[in-house]
Scaffold this motif. Structure first.
Motif, PDB file in Angstrom:
ATOM      1  N   VAL A 209      40.948 -28.386 -32.101  1.00 38.62           N
ATOM      2  CA  VAL A 209      41.515 -27.646 -33.235  1.00 38.62           C
ATOM      3  C   VAL A 209      40.394 -26.980 -34.025  1.00 38.62           C
ATOM      4  CG1 VAL A 209      42.883 -27.801 -35.349  1.00 38.62           C
ATOM      5  CG2 VAL A 209      43.461 -29.227 -33.387  1.00 38.62           C
ATOM      6  N   PHE A 210      39.289 -27.690 -34.178  1.00 38.73           N
ATOM      7  CA  PHE A 210      38.180 -27.202 -34.988  1.00 38.73           C
ATOM      8  C   PHE A 210      36.905 -27.151 -34.151  1.00 38.73           C
ATOM      9  CE2 PHE A 210      40.942 -29.755 -37.842  1.00 38.73           C
ATOM     10  CZ  PHE A 210      41.494 -28.689 -38.543  1.00 38.73           C
ATOM     11  N   ALA A 211      35.965 -26.349 -34.616  1.00 42.85           N
ATOM     12  CA  ALA A 211      34.676 -26.249 -33.927  1.00 42.85           C
ATOM     13  C   ALA A 211      33.847 -27.513 -34.114  1.00 42.85           C
ATOM     14  CB  ALA A 211      33.906 -25.038 -34.455  1.00 42.85           C
ATOM     15  N   ALA A 212      34.162 -28.306 -35.138  1.00 43.06           N
ATOM     16  CA  ALA A 212      33.415 -29.544 -35.378  1.00 43.06           C
ATOM     17  C   ALA A 212      33.653 -30.530 -34.237  1.00 43.06           C
ATOM     18  CB  ALA A 212      33.861 -30.166 -36.703  1.00 43.06           C
ATOM     19  N   TYR A 213      32.679 -31.444 -34.050  1.00 42.29           N
ATOM     20  CA  TYR A 213      32.795 -32.433 -32.983  1.00 42.29           C
ATOM     21  C   TYR A 213      33.663 -33.592 -33.460  1.00 42.29           C
ATOM     22  CZ  TYR A 213      29.053 -29.856 -30.736  1.00 42.29           C
ATOM     23  OH  TYR A 213      28.311 -28.870 -30.146  1.00 42.29           O
ATOM     24  N   VAL A 214      34.950 -33.330 -33.579  1.00 41.44           N
ATOM     25  CA  VAL A 214      35.884 -34.348 -34.045  1.00 41.44           C
ATOM     26  C   VAL A 214      37.273 -34.014 -33.526  1.00 41.44           C
ATOM     27  CG1 VAL A 214      36.420 -33.135 -36.206  1.00 41.44           C
ATOM     28  CG2 VAL A 214      36.691 -35.617 -36.089  1.00 41.44           C
ATOM     29  N   GLY A 215      38.014 -35.046 -33.165  1.00 43.35           N
ATOM     30  CA  GLY A 215      39.416 -34.860 -32.840  1.00 43.35           C
ATOM     31  C   GLY A 215      40.220 -34.860 -34.123  1.00 43.35           C
ATOM     32  N   ALA A 216      41.388 -34.232 -34.100  1.00 41.59           N
ATOM     33  CA  ALA A 216      42.227 -34.134 -35.295  1.00 41.59           C
ATOM     34  C   ALA A 216      43.524 -34.904 -35.090  1.00 41.59           C
ATOM     35  CB  ALA A 216      42.543 -32.671 -35.609  1.00 41.59           C
ATOM     36  N   VAL A 217      43.994 -35.510 -36.170  1.00 37.74           N
ATOM     37  CA  VAL A 217      45.286 -36.177 -36.163  1.00 37.74           C
ATOM     38  C   VAL A 217      46.139 -35.581 -37.272  1.00 37.74           C
ATOM     39  CG1 VAL A 217      46.522 -38.332 -36.592  1.00 37.74           C
ATOM     40  CG2 VAL A 217      44.461 -38.344 -35.214  1.00 37.74           C
ATOM     41  N   VAL A 218      47.312 -35.103 -36.913  1.00 37.04           N
ATOM     42  CA  VAL A 218      48.281 -34.643 -37.903  1.00 37.04           C
ATOM     43  C   VAL A 218      49.271 -35.785 -38.125  1.00 37.04           C
ATOM     44  CG1 VAL A 218      50.097 -32.989 -38.435  1.00 37.04           C
ATOM     45  CG2 VAL A 218      48.034 -32.238 -37.219  1.00 37.04           C
ATOM     46  N   ILE A 219      49.397 -36.187 -39.381  1.00 34.34           N
ATOM     47  CA  ILE A 219      50.365 -37.219 -39.750  1.00 34.34           C
ATOM     48  C   ILE A 219      51.389 -36.592 -40.687  1.00 34.34           C
ATOM     49  CG2 ILE A 219      50.716 -39.423 -40.947  1.00 34.34           C
ATOM     50  CD1 ILE A 219      47.924 -40.238 -40.073  1.00 34.34           C
ATOM     51  N   VAL A 220      52.645 -36.639 -40.284  1.00 33.39           N
ATOM     52  CA  VAL A 220      53.744 -36.137 -41.103  1.00 33.39           C
ATOM     53  C   VAL A 220      54.633 -37.331 -41.441  1.00 33.39           C
ATOM     54  CG1 VAL A 220      55.748 -34.620 -41.192  1.00 33.39           C
ATOM     55  CG2 VAL A 220      53.666 -33.863 -40.018  1.00 33.39           C
ATOM     56  N   ALA A 221      54.835 -37.573 -42.740  1.00 41.52           N
ATOM     57  CA  ALA A 221      55.568 -38.769 -43.167  1.00 41.52           C
ATOM     58  C   ALA A 221      56.377 -38.479 -44.415  1.00 41.52           C
ATOM     59  CB  ALA A 221      54.594 -39.921 -43.430  1.00 41.52           C
ATOM     60  N   GLN A 222      57.476 -39.203 -44.569  1.00 40.64           N
ATOM     61  CA  GLN A 222      58.299 -39.116 -45.774  1.00 40.64           C
ATOM     62  C   GLN A 222      58.071 -40.367 -46.602  1.00 40.64           C
ATOM     63  OE1 GLN A 222      62.576 -38.812 -45.187  1.00 40.64           O
ATOM     64  NE2 GLN A 222      62.845 -37.766 -47.151  1.00 40.64           N
ATOM     65  N   LYS A 223      57.972 -40.176 -47.920  1.00 38.99           N
ATOM     66  CA  LYS A 223      57.653 -41.293 -48.828  1.00 38.99           C
ATOM     67  C   LYS A 223      58.910 -42.128 -49.056  1.00 38.99           C
ATOM     68  CE  LYS A 223      54.847 -43.400 -51.788  1.00 38.99           C
ATOM     69  NZ  LYS A 223      54.533 -42.761 -53.073  1.00 38.99           N
ATOM     70  N   THR A 224      59.206 -42.930 -48.051  1.00 39.27           N
ATOM     71  CA  THR A 224      60.330 -43.853 -48.129  1.00 39.27           C
ATOM     72  C   THR A 224      60.071 -44.974 -47.138  1.00 39.27           C
ATOM     73  OG1 THR A 224      62.744 -44.091 -47.948  1.00 39.27           O
ATOM     74  CG2 THR A 224      61.690 -42.572 -46.421  1.00 39.27           C
TER      75      THR A 224
END
Length: 543
Positions: A209-224
């Motif tokens: 996703v990014f040029a940086a040397y890191v994997g990305a995690v997308v977290i989608v959550a509902q506050k319940t």
């Protein structure tokens, strides 16, 4: 430099979809916050949808300007980033309403979102952020109060805490975080809160996703709080930045979400790790091994498995990098100094291959006890996503990128130290286990898969690998003999076990024998367990 990398617009769209922030809904009262807005991709994406909703609903330009002003909020300490974010918002408004001058004021503020007094605020409906990836060991984060509560806290964890603090009940969180958040020990408290206080809708583990040397995690959550049987949708894939123009109309922006894992199962993990791959190993030998290691605590139950750290001492080599000036390509011709051959890590180590040093170090430069290096030892690569082990009996010095494994011997004082007469045969047995498919899959599924870019095998993880004990002598001898043969059968060109054609059957025979050991350990435990109403027979991954 705050480690800022802009979130790709397509990923912004996917996150907004997953959070339910879509133009077909009434967005006029949804307050959006990005506390690390950078150049404003999240803000512009939200504004575009708000304005599209207004067009569908026939709202006046004046009202839409007011909703944009009141509902879209961004913070960033970088004045240039704030200027770019405001320009993006105004350009988005102008695209929908060319020539309009109704948008006079915007809530894009040059300020540190973490330092803002949020204590009494729980009014955010949608929290979006791709916060800077700043490690506490390299940056002073001591000014934030939450960092005083425990040890090292990386900056992105502070933003996760902020989201849990300020989002109203029923509101949504969409975060782009570095993938160590999935399993790293220092994120345990944040994961525990996340799993207890929110219903996680999606986990997307993405590379590139990014040029940086890191994997990305997308977290989608509902506050319940999550329902007891809630399933999290997860996806692991490489990010594709562009979709060909001809496919745009046909391709949904949503990632395919065919995989699920129980949120309750993640909550039960020792450190609340977000081990999404647990859903793929249900009723397999890997799941059963993990479960048995965590449950064989009753004194009356005979143990059939031990942890590697109980059987072997695990140490690191010299605290030097592979490019250290102390390392020489050839030992100088001198009588004053004694020189030792050095192995540097994954550059010099292949599974089963007999290691050969390509550089040297002077005796006076070796900090750790030399006897540790001279004794027979298993060497295992640290900076890798899979186990790569070999046996060294030539007395090589090794660098910090390698683990040194030597047999434990208990002495009268109760302390453990390296015996002078290690059994090389026993080392060959452990070498076979460490290069086996079953431990490769165990390590990957439970640990290394969760750091996609530049994975590493942590020492505590290595120490917890399951080892069958009380193995019958004839079976162990056969495994040892095959391991000795494999030391001369492997290719020198790969980080995986590559065999000469005539050695394939030898390796497969070894794999079957090792798998049988683990199956026997599980079966012995099953026989000694008290009867249960429901017996889970399980299905092996290995025939």
């Amino acid at each position: 430099m705050r480690g800022h990398f802009s979130t790709p617009p397509l990923l912004v769209e996917q996150i907004l979809d997953a959070c339910g922030y879509t133009p077909d809904k009434d967005l006029s009262g949804i307050r959006v916050l990005d506390p690390a807005c950078g150049s404003g991709n999240f803000l512009a994406g939200a504004a575009h949808r708000l304005l599209s909703y207004g067009k569908r609903s026939g709202l006046s330009v004046r009202n839409l300007a007011r909703y944009t002003r009141d509902n879209i909020w961004g913070f960033d300490p970088d004045p240039i980033a704030c200027t770019l974010a405001e320009l993006q918002l105004r350009s988005t408004f102008d695209l929908h309403h060319p020539g309009s001058h109704a948008l006079h004021q915007l809530h894009v503020h040059q300020a540190d979102g973490l330092a803002f007094p949020w204590e009494q605020s729980k009014h955010i409906d949608l929290f979006l952020a791709n916060p800077p990836y700043l490690a506490a060991k390299n940056n002073d984060l001591s000014g934030y109060r939450s960092t005083h509560q425990r040890g090292q806290v990386d900056s992105y964890l502070l933003f996760l805490n902020l989201a849990l603090q300020v989002v109203r009940p029923g509101g949504w969180i969409g975060l782009v975080l570095p993938d160590p958040v999935l399993a790293r020990t220092n994120a345990t408290l944040e994961r525990q809160r996340l799993l207890a206080e929110t219903t996680i809708s999606h986990i997307w583990h993405l590379a590139d996703v990014f040029a940086a040397y890191v994997g990305a995690v997308v977290i989608v959550a509902q506050k319940t709080p999550p329902p007891s049987h809630h399933q999290i949708n997860w996806q692991r894939k490489r990010w594709i930045d562009r979709i060909p123009e001809l496919e745009v109309a046909e391709v949904s922006l949503q990632l395919p979400l065919s995989n699920t894992v129980s949120q309750a199962l993640l909550s039960q993990q020792p450190g609340a790790e977000l081990r999404y791959l647990l859903s793929t190993i249900k009723d397999t030998i890997i799941e059963r091994l993990q479960r048995q290691l965590h449950t064989q605590v009753a004194a009356h139950v005979p143990r059939t498995l031990a942890c590697l750290g109980e059987c072997m001492l695990i140490r690191r080599g010299e605290e030097l990098g592979k490019d250290s000036p102390l390392l020489k390509a050839t030992p100088p011709m001198t009588d004053e100094l004694r020189w030792y051959p050095v192995l540097r890590g994954g550059i010099d180590i292949r599974p089963y291959e007999i290691p050969i040093a390509s550089c040297w170090i002077a005796r006076e430069q070796i900090v750790k006890p030399v006897d540790r290096y001279l004794a027979p030892k298993i060497l295992l690569v640290k900076s890798a996503g899979r186990l790569q082990a070999t046996l060294d009996v030539q007395g090589h010095v090794v660098l910090q990128t390698l683990y040194i494994l030597q047999l434990n011997v208990c002495i009268a004082s109760g302390e453990e130290e390296q015996a002078a007469t290690n059994s090389e045969d026993e080392l060959y047995f452990f070498l076979a286990l460490l290069n086996s498919r079953i431990l490769q899959d165990y390590l990957y599924t439970l640990h290394t898969a969760y750091k996609w870019v530049q994975p590493q095998i942590e020492q505590y993880v290595l120490a917890q690998l399951p080892i069958p004990i009380n193995v019958a002598y004839p079976e162990k001898v056969q495994i040892i003999d095959r391991a000795k043969l494999l030391m001369h059968a492997c290719s020198k060109s790969s980080s995986v076990v590559e065999l000469k054609a005539q050695s394939y059957e030898l390796y497969e025979e070894q794999e079957r024998a090792i798998c049988a050991l683990y199956q026997a350990a599980l079966q012995q435990r099953r026989v000694t367990e008290p009867p249960r109403d429901v017996v889970d027979e399980g299905v092996s991954l290995y025939g």
